[in-house]
Design a protein around this motif. Structure first.
Motif, short mmCIF file in Angstrom:
data_model
loop_
_atom_site.label_atom_id
_atom_site.label_comp_id
_atom_site.label_asym_id
_atom_site.label_seq_id
_atom_site.Cartn_x
_atom_site.Cartn_y
_atom_site.Cartn_z
N GLY A 17 0.80 -1.21 0.00
CA GLY A 17 0.00 0.00 0.00
C GLY A 17 0.83 1.26 0.00
O GLY A 17 2.04 1.23 -0.23
N ASP A 18 0.12 2.35 0.27
CA ASP A 18 0.69 3.69 0.24
C ASP A 18 0.83 4.17 1.68
O ASP A 18 -0.16 4.22 2.41
N ILE A 19 2.04 4.50 2.07
CA ILE A 19 2.31 4.86 3.47
C ILE A 19 1.50 6.09 3.92
O ILE A 19 1.20 6.24 5.10
N ALA A 30 11.33 8.25 4.31
CA ALA A 30 12.68 7.98 3.80
C ALA A 30 13.23 9.30 3.25
O ALA A 30 13.11 9.61 2.07
N GLY A 40 10.06 10.19 -4.59
CA GLY A 40 9.59 8.99 -3.88
C GLY A 40 8.77 9.34 -2.65
O GLY A 40 7.97 10.28 -2.65
N VAL A 41 8.98 8.59 -1.57
CA VAL A 41 8.25 8.81 -0.32
C VAL A 41 8.48 10.23 0.19
O VAL A 41 7.58 10.88 0.73
N SER A 127 10.01 0.95 2.64
CA SER A 127 11.27 0.23 2.46
C SER A 127 12.38 1.26 2.25
O SER A 127 12.62 1.72 1.14
N SER A 129 15.66 3.29 1.67
CA SER A 129 16.88 3.23 0.81
C SER A 129 16.73 2.42 -0.47
O SER A 129 17.66 2.41 -1.28
N THR A 130 15.60 1.71 -0.67
CA THR A 130 15.53 0.81 -1.83
C THR A 130 14.93 1.47 -3.07
O THR A 130 14.71 0.80 -4.08
N GLY A 131 14.67 2.79 -3.01
CA GLY A 131 14.20 3.51 -4.19
C GLY A 131 15.37 4.27 -4.81
O GLY A 131 16.31 3.66 -5.32
N ALA A 132 15.31 5.59 -4.70
CA ALA A 132 16.33 6.44 -5.31
C ALA A 132 17.74 6.12 -4.77
O ALA A 132 18.73 6.28 -5.49
N PHE A 133 17.83 5.64 -3.53
CA PHE A 133 19.15 5.38 -2.93
C PHE A 133 19.75 4.04 -3.37
O PHE A 133 20.89 3.74 -3.05
N VAL A 164 5.11 -1.05 5.10
CA VAL A 164 4.14 -0.75 4.05
C VAL A 164 4.88 -0.69 2.72
O VAL A 164 5.65 0.24 2.47
N TYR A 166 5.18 -0.68 -1.34
CA TYR A 166 4.44 0.01 -2.40
C TYR A 166 4.10 -0.89 -3.57
O TYR A 166 3.04 -0.80 -4.14
P1 ADP Z 1 15.16 6.20 -0.72
O1 ADP Z 1 15.64 7.54 -1.20
O2 ADP Z 1 15.42 5.97 0.76
O3 ADP Z 1 15.62 5.08 -1.59
P2 ADP Z 1 12.49 6.30 -1.98
O4 ADP Z 1 11.38 7.14 -1.51
O5 ADP Z 1 13.11 6.64 -3.30
O6 ADP Z 1 13.57 6.29 -0.77
O7 ADP Z 1 12.03 4.79 -2.05
C1 ADP Z 1 11.89 3.93 -0.94
C2 ADP Z 1 10.83 2.90 -1.23
O8 ADP Z 1 9.53 3.46 -0.99
C3 ADP Z 1 10.79 2.36 -2.66
O9 ADP Z 1 10.63 0.95 -2.61
C4 ADP Z 1 9.55 3.03 -3.26
O10 ADP Z 1 8.94 2.22 -4.24
C5 ADP Z 1 8.65 3.14 -2.05
N1 ADP Z 1 7.59 4.16 -2.12
C6 ADP Z 1 7.48 5.24 -2.92
N2 ADP Z 1 6.35 5.95 -2.65
C7 ADP Z 1 5.74 5.28 -1.61
C8 ADP Z 1 4.53 5.47 -0.86
N3 ADP Z 1 3.72 6.50 -1.10
N4 ADP Z 1 4.22 4.57 0.13
C9 ADP Z 1 5.04 3.52 0.40
N5 ADP Z 1 6.20 3.29 -0.27
C10 ADP Z 1 6.53 4.14 -1.27
#
Ligand code: ADP
Length: 183
Positions: A17-19, A30, A40-41, A127, A129-133, A164, A166
């Motif tokens: 889901g969406d946090i 994050a 991202g988040v 999650s 660090s697992t997006g942009a990082f 949670v 995504y």
């Molecule tokens: P970071 O910079 O720490 O890597 P990000 O925001 O780029 O953080 O991504 C972290 C994770 O959160 C990714 O797996 C991304 O798909 C997920 N994400 C992005 N938007 C949301 C949201 N609205 N709710 C929950 N998770 C999300």
């Protein structure tokens, strides 16, 4: 695949889901060290929460400087359904030789310490660090779950930690890691 792990009277649950719409006392952002929002988040939370969040972040940076990776701080939730947002900065993935696992574990642990300090019961994490990082999900999931499990065993107030996730792939990665933790 399991979607929850009980630790005494406490529990870790996984949900897709969406946090921003989750029920909790606090959600974790994050964030970036600048605390000025991003993608991202870190873009989604301030957008949904309104100006209060960024104003409190700016005040924090003016008083304490940037938030280092592995650390955490708390703001109000503004227009979000939660009362508080805990902002933490995960590590950028640099190939695994720059203590990324330790910094990731610290980001979860410091966030949980803040939650326990404010006596919050339910905390929801994305999650980190697992997006942009760029931290590989398969390696991040066990670090996150193990850190949360250890903390919950000793926690005073925190009783329920929600992860949670995504997208389906991230959810499955955490569910798989939870199965290995249970065994
Ligand atoms: P970071 O910079 O720490 O890597 P990000 O925001 O780029 O953080 O991504 C972290 C994770 O959160 C990714 O797996 C991304 O798909 C997920 N994400 C992005 N938007 C949301 C949201 N609205 N709710 C929950 N998770 C999300």
């Amino acid at each position: 695949m399991a979607n929850e792990l009980r630790i005494g009277d406490k529990v870790i649950t996984l949900e897709r889901g969406d946090i921003r719409t989750v029920e909790a006392d606090a959600i974790v952002n994050a964030a970036n060290s600048s605390l000025m929002g991003g993608g991202g988040v870190d873009g989604a939370i301030p957008r949904a929460g309104g100006d209060t969040i960024l104003e409190e972040c700016k005040k924090y940076v003016d008083e304490h400087g940037r938030l280092d990776p592995g650390r955490a701080m708390l703001t109000h939730g503004g227009d979000l359904p939660v009362e508080f947002v805990i902002h933490t900065v995960g590590p950028k993935w640099l190939g695994g030789m720059a203590d990324e696992a330790q910094t990731l574990s610290s980001a979860y642990l410091e966030s949980l310490r803040v939650a326990d300090h404010f006596c919050l019961e339910t905390v929801a994490f994305p999650s980190i660090s697992t997006g942009a990082f760029g931290y590989p999900k398969e390696q991040a999931a066990p670090v996150a779950l193990e850190t949360i499990r250890k903390f919950l065993a000793e926690a005073e107030c925190v009783r329920h930690v929600k992860l949670v996730l995504y997208d389906m792939r991230t959810y499955e990665t955490y569910a798989n890691a939870l199965d290995h933790l249970v065994m």
